[in-house]
Design a protein around this motif. Structure first.
Motif, mmCIF file in Angstrom:
data_model
loop_
_atom_site.group_PDB
_atom_site.id
_atom_site.type_symbol
_atom_site.label_atom_id
_atom_site.label_comp_id
_atom_site.label_asym_id
_atom_site.label_seq_id
_atom_site.Cartn_x
_atom_site.Cartn_y
_atom_site.Cartn_z
ATOM 1 N N TYR A 1 -0.272 -44.038 27.121
ATOM 2 C CA TYR A 1 0.034 -44.401 25.746
ATOM 3 C C TYR A 1 -0.786 -45.611 25.329
ATOM 4 C CZ TYR A 1 3.877 -41.128 25.566
ATOM 5 O OH TYR A 1 4.613 -39.990 25.550
ATOM 6 N N PHE A 2 -0.951 -45.776 24.017
ATOM 7 C CA PHE A 2 -1.732 -46.867 23.454
ATOM 8 C C PHE A 2 -0.974 -47.446 22.266
ATOM 9 C CE2 PHE A 2 -4.520 -48.261 20.025
ATOM 10 C CZ PHE A 2 -5.332 -49.185 20.669
ATOM 11 N N ASN A 3 -1.006 -48.771 22.142
ATOM 12 C CA ASN A 3 -0.484 -49.415 20.954
ATOM 13 C C ASN A 3 -1.427 -50.558 20.592
ATOM 14 O OD1 ASN A 3 1.105 -50.060 18.778
ATOM 15 N ND2 ASN A 3 3.015 -50.032 19.935
ATOM 16 N N VAL A 4 -1.357 -50.992 19.341
ATOM 17 C CA VAL A 4 -2.266 -52.018 18.855
ATOM 18 C C VAL A 4 -1.513 -52.999 17.964
ATOM 19 C CG1 VAL A 4 -2.981 -50.598 16.883
ATOM 20 C CG2 VAL A 4 -4.478 -52.437 17.679
ATOM 21 N N ALA A 16 3.826 -45.700 19.670
ATOM 22 C CA ALA A 16 2.667 -45.671 20.562
ATOM 23 C C ALA A 16 2.045 -44.280 20.524
ATOM 24 C CB ALA A 16 3.089 -46.025 21.985
ATOM 25 N N LEU A 19 -2.436 -40.639 24.740
ATOM 26 C CA LEU A 19 -3.876 -40.436 24.828
ATOM 27 C C LEU A 19 -4.269 -39.238 25.682
ATOM 28 C CD1 LEU A 19 -5.184 -44.080 25.190
ATOM 29 C CD2 LEU A 19 -4.746 -42.756 23.122
ATOM 30 N N ILE A 34 -9.305 -50.312 29.812
ATOM 31 C CA ILE A 34 -9.653 -50.276 28.397
ATOM 32 C C ILE A 34 -10.860 -51.165 28.125
ATOM 33 C CG2 ILE A 34 -8.046 -52.134 27.827
ATOM 34 C CD1 ILE A 34 -7.414 -50.620 25.212
ATOM 35 N N SER A 36 -13.395 -52.352 24.491
ATOM 36 C CA SER A 36 -13.536 -52.237 23.032
ATOM 37 C C SER A 36 -14.702 -53.111 22.585
ATOM 38 C CB SER A 36 -12.259 -52.671 22.326
ATOM 39 O OG SER A 36 -12.003 -54.039 22.570
ATOM 40 N N VAL A 44 -10.638 -45.743 26.597
ATOM 41 C CA VAL A 44 -9.638 -45.821 27.656
ATOM 42 C C VAL A 44 -9.958 -44.756 28.702
ATOM 43 C CG1 VAL A 44 -7.183 -45.604 28.222
ATOM 44 C CG2 VAL A 44 -7.865 -46.678 26.070
ATOM 45 N N TRP A 46 -8.526 -43.375 32.736
ATOM 46 C CA TRP A 46 -7.379 -43.437 33.648
ATOM 47 C C TRP A 46 -7.541 -42.379 34.728
ATOM 48 C CZ3 TRP A 46 -7.256 -41.337 28.824
ATOM 49 C CH2 TRP A 46 -6.873 -40.012 28.713
ATOM 50 N N GLY A 76 -8.464 -47.884 17.047
ATOM 51 C CA GLY A 76 -7.267 -47.296 17.646
ATOM 52 C C GLY A 76 -6.344 -46.589 16.683
ATOM 53 N N TRP A 79 -7.474 -40.982 17.609
ATOM 54 C CA TRP A 79 -8.079 -40.733 18.915
ATOM 55 C C TRP A 79 -8.585 -39.304 18.961
ATOM 56 C CZ3 TRP A 79 -8.596 -44.457 22.694
ATOM 57 C CH2 TRP A 79 -7.963 -45.668 22.412
#
Length: 190
Positions: A1-4, A16, A19, A34, A36, A44, A46, A76, A79
């Motif tokens: 998961y991704f959050n900003v 979130a 991804l 990550i 940027s 990202v 993984w 972000g 995606w």
């Protein structure tokens, strides 16, 4: 998961973003990394054991970890709809120790340790080498997912347990990789 957070971590998006494209709850995921840049590109990578259709049933966990990647070109907000497997899909791969870096000219580099290169020769899961794949178009595609570049050269087959690689790329396109290695019988930095 991704959050900003767009205000120095004071508040975050209320939801979130997932991804990966594997079904929730069926697989194991490790070591998200990550990178940027100031123009809004976010990358990202993984490790996950979902396998994907290339090595059996879709999303069938096979006990090994592969290298996956997703990207955003707008800080972000959105995606890519599909994550990409960027290690060698036709081989047994048990990746670990992933690292990522990028520059503002669209170069994205991902390095990892895996034991796919010597697995068939030695049967040893302790033999790890350092591999690299890269994108030259902001993560949209990767150069070679059929035979990733091996970075820890100068070692005879089956004689090293390389680990924890780290990668950096500058805006001139120079790429630097460092890792731990026991090729001389003790752990050293190469």
């Amino acid at each position: 998961y991704f959050n900003v957070s767009r205000n120095n971590g004071v508040t975050w998006n209320s939801k979130a973003t997932q991804l990966d494209t594997a079904p929730i709850g069926n697989n194991q995921f490790l070591t998200p990394v990550i990178s940027s840049d100031k123009t809004g590109k976010v990358y990202v990578a993984w490790l996950d054991n979902a396998g994907r259709a290339v090595r059996g049933e879709v999303y069938a966990a096979d006990g090994t970890f592969d290298v996956f990647f997703n990207y955003s070109l707008d800080f972000g907000k959105t995606w890519s709809d599909e994550d990409q497997r960027i290690d060698t899909p036709q081989k047994y791969v048990n990746a670990k120790d992933i690292s990522i870096d990028s520059n503002e000219k669209g170069l994205v580099y991902v390095v990892w340790a895996d034991n796919s290169f010597f697995e068939d020769l030695t049967g040893s899961s302790d033999i790890y080498n350092i591999f690299l794949n890269h994108s030259e178009n902001y993560g949209r595609t990767f150069i070679d997912t059929e035979s990733n570049a091996r970075v820890d050269l100068g070692v005879p087959p089956g004689t090293t347990a390389a680990f924890r690689p780290r990668v950096k790329v500058d805006n001139s396109g120079n790429v630097f990789v460092v890792w731990g290695d026991n090729r001389y019988g003790t752990n050293d930095i190469l």
